[in-house]
Enzyme design. Structure first.
Site, short mmCIF file in Angstrom:
data_model
loop_
_atom_site.label_atom_id
_atom_site.label_comp_id
_atom_site.label_asym_id
_atom_site.label_seq_id
_atom_site.Cartn_x
_atom_site.Cartn_y
_atom_site.Cartn_z
N GLN A 154 1.89 -6.02 -3.15
CA GLN A 154 2.45 -6.08 -1.79
C GLN A 154 3.78 -5.31 -1.70
O GLN A 154 3.92 -4.32 -2.38
CB GLN A 154 2.61 -7.54 -1.33
CG GLN A 154 1.27 -8.26 -1.11
CD GLN A 154 0.68 -8.84 -2.38
OE1 GLN A 154 1.34 -9.54 -3.13
NE2 GLN A 154 -0.60 -8.58 -2.63
N GLY B 15 -4.79 -4.30 -3.48
CA GLY B 15 -5.79 -3.25 -3.74
C GLY B 15 -5.01 -2.07 -4.26
O GLY B 15 -4.24 -1.45 -3.53
N HIS B 16 -5.13 -1.79 -5.55
CA HIS B 16 -4.29 -0.78 -6.20
C HIS B 16 -5.16 0.39 -6.65
O HIS B 16 -6.00 0.24 -7.53
CB HIS B 16 -3.54 -1.42 -7.38
CG HIS B 16 -2.46 -2.37 -6.95
ND1 HIS B 16 -1.66 -3.05 -7.82
CD2 HIS B 16 -2.05 -2.72 -5.70
CE1 HIS B 16 -0.79 -3.78 -7.13
NE2 HIS B 16 -1.01 -3.60 -5.85
N LYS C 188 1.88 2.16 -5.05
CA LYS C 188 2.44 1.57 -6.28
C LYS C 188 1.56 1.89 -7.49
O LYS C 188 2.05 2.30 -8.55
CB LYS C 188 2.55 0.04 -6.14
CG LYS C 188 3.52 -0.41 -5.05
CD LYS C 188 3.53 -1.92 -4.90
CE LYS C 188 2.26 -2.50 -4.32
NZ LYS C 188 1.95 -2.12 -2.94
N ASP D 55 0.81 -1.22 0.00
CA ASP D 55 0.00 0.00 0.00
C ASP D 55 0.84 1.27 0.00
O ASP D 55 0.43 2.30 0.53
CB ASP D 55 -0.96 0.02 1.22
CG ASP D 55 -1.86 -1.19 1.23
OD1 ASP D 55 -2.23 -1.66 0.15
OD2 ASP D 55 -2.20 -1.65 2.34
P1 GDP Z 1 -0.79 0.32 -3.56
O1 GDP Z 1 -1.38 -0.96 -3.06
O2 GDP Z 1 0.67 0.41 -3.28
O3 GDP Z 1 -1.11 0.60 -4.99
O4 GDP Z 1 -1.47 1.48 -2.69
P2 GDP Z 1 -3.02 1.61 -2.28
O5 GDP Z 1 -3.80 2.02 -3.44
O6 GDP Z 1 -3.46 0.40 -1.53
O7 GDP Z 1 -2.92 2.73 -1.17
C1 GDP Z 1 -2.40 4.00 -1.43
C2 GDP Z 1 -3.48 5.03 -1.06
O8 GDP Z 1 -2.89 6.32 -0.99
C3 GDP Z 1 -4.57 5.13 -2.10
O9 GDP Z 1 -5.76 5.50 -1.45
C4 GDP Z 1 -4.08 6.27 -3.00
O10 GDP Z 1 -5.12 6.93 -3.69
C5 GDP Z 1 -3.44 7.17 -1.98
N1 GDP Z 1 -2.31 8.00 -2.44
C6 GDP Z 1 -1.34 7.67 -3.35
N2 GDP Z 1 -0.41 8.65 -3.41
C7 GDP Z 1 -0.79 9.59 -2.51
C8 GDP Z 1 -0.22 10.83 -2.08
O11 GDP Z 1 0.86 11.25 -2.50
N3 GDP Z 1 -0.91 11.53 -1.13
C9 GDP Z 1 -2.08 11.08 -0.59
N4 GDP Z 1 -2.69 11.83 0.32
N5 GDP Z 1 -2.65 9.93 -0.98
C10 GDP Z 1 -2.00 9.19 -1.92
P1 IMO Z 2 -1.02 -4.20 -2.19
O1 IMO Z 2 -0.58 -4.77 -3.50
C1 IMO Z 2 -0.97 -4.59 2.16
C2 IMO Z 2 -1.04 -8.69 3.77
C3 IMO Z 2 -2.28 -9.15 4.53
C4 IMO Z 2 -1.64 -10.12 5.50
C5 IMO Z 2 -0.55 -10.77 4.65
C6 IMO Z 2 -0.93 -12.12 4.04
O2 IMO Z 2 -2.30 -3.46 -2.22
O3 IMO Z 2 0.11 -3.44 -1.54
P2 IMO Z 2 -2.51 -12.81 2.00
O4 IMO Z 2 -3.98 -12.58 1.78
O5 IMO Z 2 -1.64 -12.24 0.95
O6 IMO Z 2 -2.18 -14.24 2.30
O7 IMO Z 2 -2.19 -12.01 3.38
O8 IMO Z 2 -0.26 -9.85 3.62
N1 IMO Z 2 -1.32 -8.16 2.40
C7 IMO Z 2 -1.24 -6.87 2.07
N2 IMO Z 2 -1.01 -5.76 2.81
N3 IMO Z 2 -1.13 -4.47 0.82
C8 IMO Z 2 -1.33 -5.57 0.05
O9 IMO Z 2 -1.33 -5.52 -1.30
C9 IMO Z 2 -1.44 -6.83 0.67
N4 IMO Z 2 -1.66 -8.08 0.21
C10 IMO Z 2 -1.57 -8.89 1.28
O10 IMO Z 2 -2.90 -8.07 5.18
O11 IMO Z 2 -1.01 -9.42 6.54
MG MG Z 3 -2.91 -1.59 -1.76
#
Ligand code: GDP
Ligand code: IMO
Ligand code: MG
Length: 421
Positions: free
Chosen positions: A223, A40-41, A16, A13
């Protein structure tokens, strides 16, 4: 030709997807290489938010090809739902999604075993419940069902029977749960086959041909380093390799084709699920970061644990992944803090630790340095020199401590809130 790998450097998270969307404007092909719908991207374009779990985050750029590589575990119903969601939003995905015939599938019994195993464990992992671990386990047991298997119905049924008989025994005899019928599983697979048939190919071959033809390719990790099954905080990890090795194995490209490895790093750290997190802030500071950063999981909605930037974690991620640069994300969330802490090392039993003690991380105490914060809202800044001096200092400080140049700074979720240095 250029081939960029985008890797999460913390516990997932990191932002990416936002960066993959940003880099995708210059790419021809975007490839997811591992993980599944545990990811969750989030991508935000002109205020509109999209969340992808399986489809590569480059899909919003018209014409770009999105590949789901052999290293990904695919939940058929989730993939079809995501494609339907995109179509219903008038995003043209026709001919733009390619699936590896060697990618393994996630079937309902994998999800049932994921949840049964969590219940069975005394120390929970806190998985996403998406069947990730059980599907990768079947791959290693050599009882998995791959996309390429669904085109030979007789052989498919034989393969499904083998794995299903075993899983039903496990579910019923060990966990006291209901098993699944062969018909319901075959039904899912046949429906899926009819939808995806034209999209399936040998993607390792396809990607190598594309690389040879000079195409620009982005490899999208899910991840992050700390969740890597080999290099992360085992057993509190996912069941794949988000790090650089996973990018090669999960795409079929080779190391000589990679010329850029971008580590995506938040300006602080979050973690979802259980496991060690030395710089976690469980009190007021953690709450401030969670609320300002909107730190709730994009897949499960769970509150993310929050804490300070950890230099040692990042340096270990650099060792394993060979980052050529960092993208520094969510700096805007730190506005308003009087001071910002950064863990610059660890102590174990009162002594400074020199190596990265991945299996003792639950025992280390971080050693902090304090940096002055800034009060201004920085989300609308469009150049580094518009940032308050202390924000500029923070970027330079992290660069110096980690030894990696920060080439991109993200100041908000939208594509636009991005500064290239
Ligand atoms: P990923 O799994 O690495 O793709 O990241 P996620 O989408 O799970 O979580 C990143 C969260 O931060 C999402 O809600 C994005 O919309 C948000 N986000 C990304 N870049 C920024 C930033 O520079 N500032 C803020 N406030 N939010 C951001
Ligand atoms: P993105 O791509 C954050 C965590 C779960 C748990 C562990 C194992 O959005 O960064 P799993 O279901 O993979 O067997 O769970 O990994 N986890 C993540 N945490 N971002 C993710 O993906 C994750 N995918 C799995 O919360 O601790
Ligand atoms: Mg994510």
């Amino acid at each position: 030709m250029s081939c960029t790998v985008v890797v999460g450097s913390q516990w997932g998270d990191e932002g990416k997807a936002k960066m993959i969307d940003f880099f995708s404007k210059d790419a021809d092909i975007v490839v997811r290489y591992q993980g599944g719908a545990n990811a969750g991207h989030t991508v935000v374009v002109q205020g509109k938010k999209y969340v992808f779990h399986l489809i590569p985050s480059g899909i919003l750029h018209p014409g770009k090809i999105c590949v789901i590589g052999n290293g990904v575990v695919i939940d058929p119903e989730q993939l079809v739902k995501e494609m339907d969601d995109l179509k219903s939003q008038n995003i043209d995905i026709e001919g733009r999604i390619i699936l590896s015939d060697a990618a393994h599938l996630i079937l309902p019994f994998h999800k049932a075993i994921d949840s049964a195993m969590e219940e069975f464990r005394s120390a929970k992992i806190g998985t996403t419940g998406r069947g990730i671990g059980p599907s990768y386990a079947d791959k290693c047991y050599r009882t998995g069902i791959r996309i390429g298997d669904i085109f030979d119905e007789d052989l498919l049924e034989e393969k499904v029977r083998l794995v299903l008989d075993y899983k039903n025994l496990q579910l019923e005899k060990i966990h006291g749960r209901k098993g699944f019928s062969i018909d319901e599983i075959m039904d899912i697979l046949i429906k899926f086959r009819n939808t995806v048939k034209p999209m399936v190919t040998n993607t390792a071959y396809y990607l190598n041909e594309a690389a040879d033809a000079g195409k620009n390719i982005i490899l999208e990790g899910a991840q992050g380093f700390g969740l890597d099954i080999d290099h992360g905080t085992y057993p509190f990890v996912t069941s794949s390799n988000p790090t650089i090795g996973g990018a090669l194995l999960g795409s079929g490209l080779n190391s000589f084709q990679i010329n850029r490895v971008v580590g995506i790093t938040k300006a602080y750290i979050t973690r979802v699920g259980e496991g060690p997190f030395p710089t976690e802030e469980t009190g007021e500071t953690g709450n401030i970061l969670r609320e300002k950063g909107g730190e709730y999981g994009a897949t499960t909605g769970r509150a993310r644990r929050c804490g300070w930037f950890d230099v040692e974690l990042l340096k270990q991620a650099r060792r394993v992944c060979g980052f050529t640069e960092l993208a520094f994300i969510k700096m805007d969330v730190l506005s308003g803090l009087d001071s910002i802490k950064v863990a610059v090392g660890y102590e174990l039993n009162g002594k400074k630790v020199d190596s990265f003690p991945s299996s003792l991380l639950h025992k280390v105490k971080p050693v902090y340095e304090d940096l002055p914060g800034w009060s201004e809202d920085i989300s609308r800044c469009t150049a580094i020199d518009q940032l308050p001096k202390n924000a500029q200092n923070y970027i330079e400080y992290i660069e110096k401590k980690t030894g990696i140049p920060i080439k991109v700074v993200s100041l908000g979720p939208d594509r636009e809130n991005t500064i290239v240095r």
